[in-house]
Design an enzyme around this catalytic site. Structure first.
Site, PDB file in Angstrom:
ATOM      1  CG  HIS A 127      -1.570   1.350   1.434  1.00  0.00           C
ATOM      2  ND1 HIS A 127      -2.723   1.729   0.797  1.00  0.00           N
ATOM      3  CD2 HIS A 127      -1.192   2.425   2.188  1.00  0.00           C
ATOM      4  CE1 HIS A 127      -3.042   2.960   1.147  1.00  0.00           C
ATOM      5  NE2 HIS A 127      -2.136   3.407   1.995  1.00  0.00           N
ATOM      6  CG  HIS A 132       0.914   6.645  -0.272  1.00  0.00           C
ATOM      7  ND1 HIS A 132       0.102   7.747  -0.142  1.00  0.00           N
ATOM      8  CD2 HIS A 132       0.406   5.704   0.562  1.00  0.00           C
ATOM      9  CE1 HIS A 132      -0.858   7.490   0.730  1.00  0.00           C
ATOM     10  NE2 HIS A 132      -0.703   6.245   1.172  1.00  0.00           N
ATOM     11  CD  GLU A 173      -4.235   6.680   2.227  1.00  0.00           C
ATOM     12  OE1 GLU A 173      -4.456   5.811   1.358  1.00  0.00           O
ATOM     13  OE2 GLU A 173      -3.248   6.652   2.980  1.00  0.00           O
ATOM     14  CB  SER A 192      -2.752   0.045  -2.950  1.00  0.00           C
ATOM     15  OG  SER A 192      -3.618   0.560  -1.945  1.00  0.00           O
TER      16      SER A 192
END
Length: 287
Positions: A127, A132, A173, A192
């Protein structure tokens, strides 16, 4: 992501960083990364924003196995001056913001088990890095993340952390961005996730709403399931401008006088790309 202030665990530095110890990852753990990577990339072509996909290529994240943070940071440093540092798990708010403000992205130093491919409660290295890091190779988004860290440091002093956390949630997010051929994914929690990368664009259930800074910071979010609303930015340049050109202190004061909004709320006169049915939320009640 941050948590409440506690002391660093044994083996961690005062800033909560730890050695990645890349050589300690097992063959099975590297294989889990490869499985997750292949599945997500096949899903995201044509769905994720081109800047994300370009970051995957520029940072050579397609190479087999969990990335070595030293090598990854060297490539990222050349691109935008960022680096990736390992941490043992969730870290305190002030430490988290300090890392971002100094262009350091913290990543968990573990990967999920093969039986956890579809969901993991605590962010792991897949993740954190796959989700990111690719956009940190994009100069404008990299600047936004640094600005967010600096804003977080100010928010702590102003007692406004909950408001600012909603901005992170609905952009970093779970954000969507307008593309030349429709809405695109960019939020790490979406790109993700195999299931949410389909839900966020295709399912009729959620609202998809034009981004407005104050509106986002009034809106509660779900941590237990797919989102009931997604916010759509016009561009990363517009997102950065909205944060840099806003005096947050009076905005926080004004927001204290306004009620929070439910995750599925719609307001008059706002830009609504999709008015959701909320069918999914009704058939998957909060536990």
């Amino acid at each position: 992501m941050p948590n409440d202030r506690i002391s660093p665990p044994p083996g961690a530095a005062s800033d909560w960083t730890i050695p990645q110890n890349w050589g300690a990852f097992t063959r099975e753990e590297h294989a889990t990364w490869d499985t997750l990577f292949a599945r997500q990339v096949s899903m995201l072509r044509g769905r994720a924003t081109p800047e994300f996909l370009d970051g995957l290529d520029r940072l050579r994240l397609s190479e087999s196995g969990i990335p070595d943070f030293a090598e990854l940071s060297e490539r990222l440093m050349r691109a935008t001056g960022w680096q990736v540092v390992a941490v043992p798990g969730l870290i305190p708010d002030d430490v988290f913001f300090d890392h971002l403000a100094n262009r350091r992205f913290v990543a968990g130093n573990f990967i999920r088990r093969p039986d956890q491919l579809d969901y993991l409660e605590e962010p792991d290295v897949f993740h954190d890095v796959f989700g990111h890091v690719p956009l940190l190779a994009h100069p404008t988004f990299a600047d936004y993340m640094q600005a967010y860290g600096e804003g977080g440091q100010r928010a702590l002093g102003l007692g406004a952390l909950e408001r600012l956390s909603r901005l992170y949630w609905y952009t970093v997010e779970f954000g969507l961005v307008r593309g030349d051929d429709g809405l695109k994914l960019y939020g790490a929690g979406i790109v993700s996730s195999f299931s949410e990368s389909r839900f966020a664009l295709d399912d009729p259930s959620p609202n998809r709403i034009g981004f407005d800074l104050a509106r986002v910071m009034r809106t509660r979010y779900r941590i237990d399931d797919f989102q009931q609303s997604y916010f759509v930015v016009d561009s990363f340049e517009a997102l950065l401008a909205a944060t840099l050109e806003t005096d947050f202190a009076p905005l926080y004061d004004a927001l204290r006088e306004q009620p929070d909004l439910a995750p599925d709320a719609l307001l008059p006169d706002e830009t609504v790309f999709t008015r959701g049915t909320q069918h999914y939320a009704h058939t998957h009640p909060r536990p």
